[in-house]
Write an enzyme that holds these catalytic residues in place. Structure first.
Site, PDB file in Angstrom:
ATOM      1  N   SER A 129     -15.232  -2.584  10.176  1.00  0.00           N
ATOM      2  CA  SER A 129     -15.276  -3.914   9.580  1.00  0.00           C
ATOM      3  C   SER A 129     -14.436  -4.908  10.370  1.00  0.00           C
ATOM      4  CB  SER A 129     -14.717  -3.821   8.152  1.00  0.00           C
ATOM      5  OG  SER A 129     -14.370  -5.102   7.685  1.00  0.00           O
ATOM      6  N   GLU A 131     -12.643  -6.875   9.076  1.00  0.00           N
ATOM      7  CA  GLU A 131     -11.381  -6.938   8.335  1.00  0.00           C
ATOM      8  C   GLU A 131     -10.282  -6.176   9.083  1.00  0.00           C
ATOM      9  OE1 GLU A 131      -9.600  -8.626   4.922  1.00  0.00           O
ATOM     10  OE2 GLU A 131     -11.587  -8.889   5.809  1.00  0.00           O
ATOM     11  N   TYR A 153      -7.608  -2.132   2.345  1.00  0.00           N
ATOM     12  CA  TYR A 153      -9.008  -1.957   2.744  1.00  0.00           C
ATOM     13  C   TYR A 153      -9.096  -1.961   4.280  1.00  0.00           C
ATOM     14  CZ  TYR A 153     -13.803  -2.974   3.914  1.00  0.00           C
ATOM     15  OH  TYR A 153     -15.041  -2.928   4.500  1.00  0.00           O
TER      16      TYR A 153
HETATM   17  O1  G4F Z   1     -16.741 -12.431   0.233  1.00  0.00           O
HETATM   18  P1  G4F Z   1     -15.384 -11.832   0.386  1.00  0.00           P
HETATM   19  O2  G4F Z   1     -14.836 -11.128  -0.788  1.00  0.00           O
HETATM   20  O3  G4F Z   1     -15.474 -10.913   1.670  1.00  0.00           O
HETATM   21  P2  G4F Z   1     -14.351 -10.332   2.671  1.00  0.00           P
HETATM   22  O4  G4F Z   1     -13.043 -10.196   2.018  1.00  0.00           O
HETATM   23  O5  G4F Z   1     -14.414 -11.143   3.926  1.00  0.00           O
HETATM   24  O6  G4F Z   1     -14.908  -8.861   2.955  1.00  0.00           O
HETATM   25  C1  G4F Z   1     -16.278  -8.603   3.193  1.00  0.00           C
HETATM   26  O7  G4F Z   1     -16.523  -8.626   4.572  1.00  0.00           O
HETATM   27  C2  G4F Z   1     -15.854  -7.585   5.320  1.00  0.00           C
HETATM   28  C3  G4F Z   1     -16.245  -7.765   6.787  1.00  0.00           C
HETATM   29  O8  G4F Z   1     -15.324  -8.664   7.371  1.00  0.00           O
HETATM   30  C4  G4F Z   1     -16.253  -6.227   4.791  1.00  0.00           C
HETATM   31  F1  G4F Z   1     -15.636  -5.249   5.494  1.00  0.00           F
HETATM   32  C5  G4F Z   1     -15.880  -6.141   3.328  1.00  0.00           C
HETATM   33  O9  G4F Z   1     -16.289  -4.896   2.801  1.00  0.00           O
HETATM   34  C6  G4F Z   1     -16.613  -7.250   2.588  1.00  0.00           C
HETATM   35  O10 G4F Z   1     -18.002  -7.019   2.698  1.00  0.00           O
HETATM   36  O11 G4F Z   1     -14.336 -12.977   0.790  1.00  0.00           O
HETATM   37  C7  G4F Z   1     -14.551 -13.834   1.874  1.00  0.00           C
HETATM   38  C8  G4F Z   1     -13.502 -14.937   1.861  1.00  0.00           C
HETATM   39  C9  G4F Z   1     -12.063 -14.447   1.684  1.00  0.00           C
HETATM   40  O12 G4F Z   1     -11.233 -15.124   2.580  1.00  0.00           O
HETATM   41  C10 G4F Z   1     -11.693 -14.835   0.255  1.00  0.00           C
HETATM   42  O13 G4F Z   1     -10.321 -15.101   0.058  1.00  0.00           O
HETATM   43  O14 G4F Z   1     -13.758 -15.791   0.749  1.00  0.00           O
HETATM   44  C11 G4F Z   1     -12.530 -16.084   0.110  1.00  0.00           C
HETATM   45  N1  G4F Z   1     -12.810 -16.443  -1.291  1.00  0.00           N
HETATM   46  C12 G4F Z   1     -12.596 -17.680  -1.836  1.00  0.00           C
HETATM   47  N2  G4F Z   1     -12.943 -17.665  -3.124  1.00  0.00           N
HETATM   48  C13 G4F Z   1     -13.305 -15.644  -2.243  1.00  0.00           C
HETATM   49  C14 G4F Z   1     -13.394 -16.418  -3.401  1.00  0.00           C
HETATM   50  N3  G4F Z   1     -13.694 -14.342  -2.201  1.00  0.00           N
HETATM   51  C15 G4F Z   1     -14.203 -13.810  -3.353  1.00  0.00           C
HETATM   52  N4  G4F Z   1     -14.618 -12.535  -3.329  1.00  0.00           N
HETATM   53  N5  G4F Z   1     -14.279 -14.536  -4.522  1.00  0.00           N
HETATM   54  C16 G4F Z   1     -13.895 -15.840  -4.600  1.00  0.00           C
HETATM   55  O15 G4F Z   1     -13.976 -16.471  -5.651  1.00  0.00           O
END
Ligand code: G4F
Length: 336
Positions: A129, A131, A153
């Site tokens: 990932s 990440e 993670y």
């Molecule tokens: O959609 P996210 O939760 O994805 P994140 O953390 O980037 O991880 C995903 O991608 C990775 C690959 O880089 C995978 F390995 C992992 O399994 C997963 O598929 O969050 C994306 C961004 C973050 O910076 C978070 O802080 O969006 C920001 N965010 C802002 N508001 C939010 C929110 N994330 C989530 N989940 N929910 C919110 O309300």
């Protein structure tokens, strides 16, 4: 000639379901590892793969149990194994660090060991990932960029990546890791930000919700389409030598830009609906992910094809249709 046999862990998820479709179209015999409870509650837990239920063989096992994975591998004896299963929600890894580390690290180790003992010629894909780059040391990130994970993670994925490389170097397994940047689709889980936004837009357009609470709007990601990313996984396993590859679009957008685009497809202004809620911020954020997939382009002939706007549109359209929004909004969203 007998069919090639593939085993997928995480087959019920977004990527697993696209990979299943892709491999069936290539005439593979596909097997999937699922949790026992999934077999007892298929309507809900197998929803993404229900329409292929007769074309896939599902085996109950748990990433927490070496014996269960060992038995599945010994029974299936796969030619190719795609290890996609994990606790994949970064945010949750801050709440339960221990189970994230246990499940993700041990699950990968158990699977690699079971393959080494039962199917040493099997070609293996590990879902790494972006990440793992975490607090990025350079922009864009390549296969040579140093890892600096910011969550358990991310740490678990670095450990899985190292285990995969070690099984390649120490035991000669044809084991490759994809360093996949964020990849989305209408099948994305509702906990991830893109789906949270597209489903929120749909509910707002349908009049079922009036506000969308999000966390950090300034985080930036490299978002591609999951359907294309599973092709890269397969391509890695068709190479004569195993290796590691960054899979990304090479374009970066903020959460705010994603929200702006999604609301705008529905004829709405995100500033009227979105509020930033401090509760949803992460204790350690990954601010900037941008991938350079040159190696995948040169060696695998892979490239991302779906534009950012098209990805957002497809997700918003799917959620709007499911929410039963009116024809005026759907007309904006349909390409014809
Ligand atoms: O959609 P996210 O939760 O994805 P994140 O953390 O980037 O991880 C995903 O991608 C990775 C690959 O880089 C995978 F390995 C992992 O399994 C997963 O598929 O969050 C994306 C961004 C973050 O910076 C978070 O802080 O969006 C920001 N965010 C802002 N508001 C939010 C929110 N994330 C989530 N989940 N929910 C919110 O309300």
């Amino acid at each position: 000639m007998s069919k090639r046999r593939a085993l997928i862990t995480g087959i019920t998820g977004q990527d697993g379901s696209y990979l299943l479709e892709f491999l069936l179209a290539k005439d593979y015999e596909v097997h999937g590892v699922v949790r026992r409870v999934a077999l007892e509650d298929p309507e809900h837990r197998l929803s993404r793969i229900m329409r292929y239920r007769e074309q896939v063989q599902l085996h109950p096992a748990s990433l927490e149990s070496y014996a269960s994975l060992y038995q599945v591998v010994a029974k299936v004896l796969p030619d190719e194994c795609y290890h996609l299963a994990s606790q994949s929600f970064v945010s949750y890894s801050f709440d339960d660090e221990f189970s994230t580390l246990n499940t993700n690290i041990n699950g990968t180790h158990y699977l690699l060991s079971a393959l080494k003992h039962n199917a040493p010629a099997c070609r293996v894909y590990f879902a790494g990932s972006s990440e793992m780059f975490g607090k990025v040391e350079e922009i864009p990130q390549t296969e040579r960029t140093r890892f600096h994970p910011r969550s358990t993670y991310g740490i678990s994925k670095v450990a899985g990546f190292d285990l995969t490389r070690n099984y390649r170097e120490a035991y000669g397994l044809h084991a490759s890791s994809g360093i996949l940047f964020n990849h989305e689709s209408p099948r994305r889980g509702f906990e991830f930000v893109t789906r949270r936004i597209s489903s929120g837009v749909a509910r707002i357009a349908a009049g079922a919700q009036s506000e969308l609470r999000l966390g950090n709007l300034d985080a930036q990601r490299d978002w591609g389409h999951a359907r294309e990313y599973v092709e890269a996984m397969w391509l890695m396993l068709q190479q004569p030598e195993p290796d590691d590859y960054v899979i990304a679009t090479g374009e970066m957008h903020s959460v705010r830009e994603f929200a702006a685009a999604a609301f705008s497809w529905a004829g709405l202004d995100y500033r009227d609906y979105v509020t930033a809620d401090a509760v949803l911020f992460r204790p350690a954020e990954v601010n900037t992910l941008l991938g350079d997939a040159s190696k995948a382009r040169e060696r695998l002939g892979w490239r991302s094809r779906t534009s950012f706007q098209e990805l957002v549109r497809e997700m918003v359209e799917a959620d709007c249709r499911a929410a039963g929004v009116g024809d005026a909004v759907l007309a904006r969203l349909s390409p014809e």
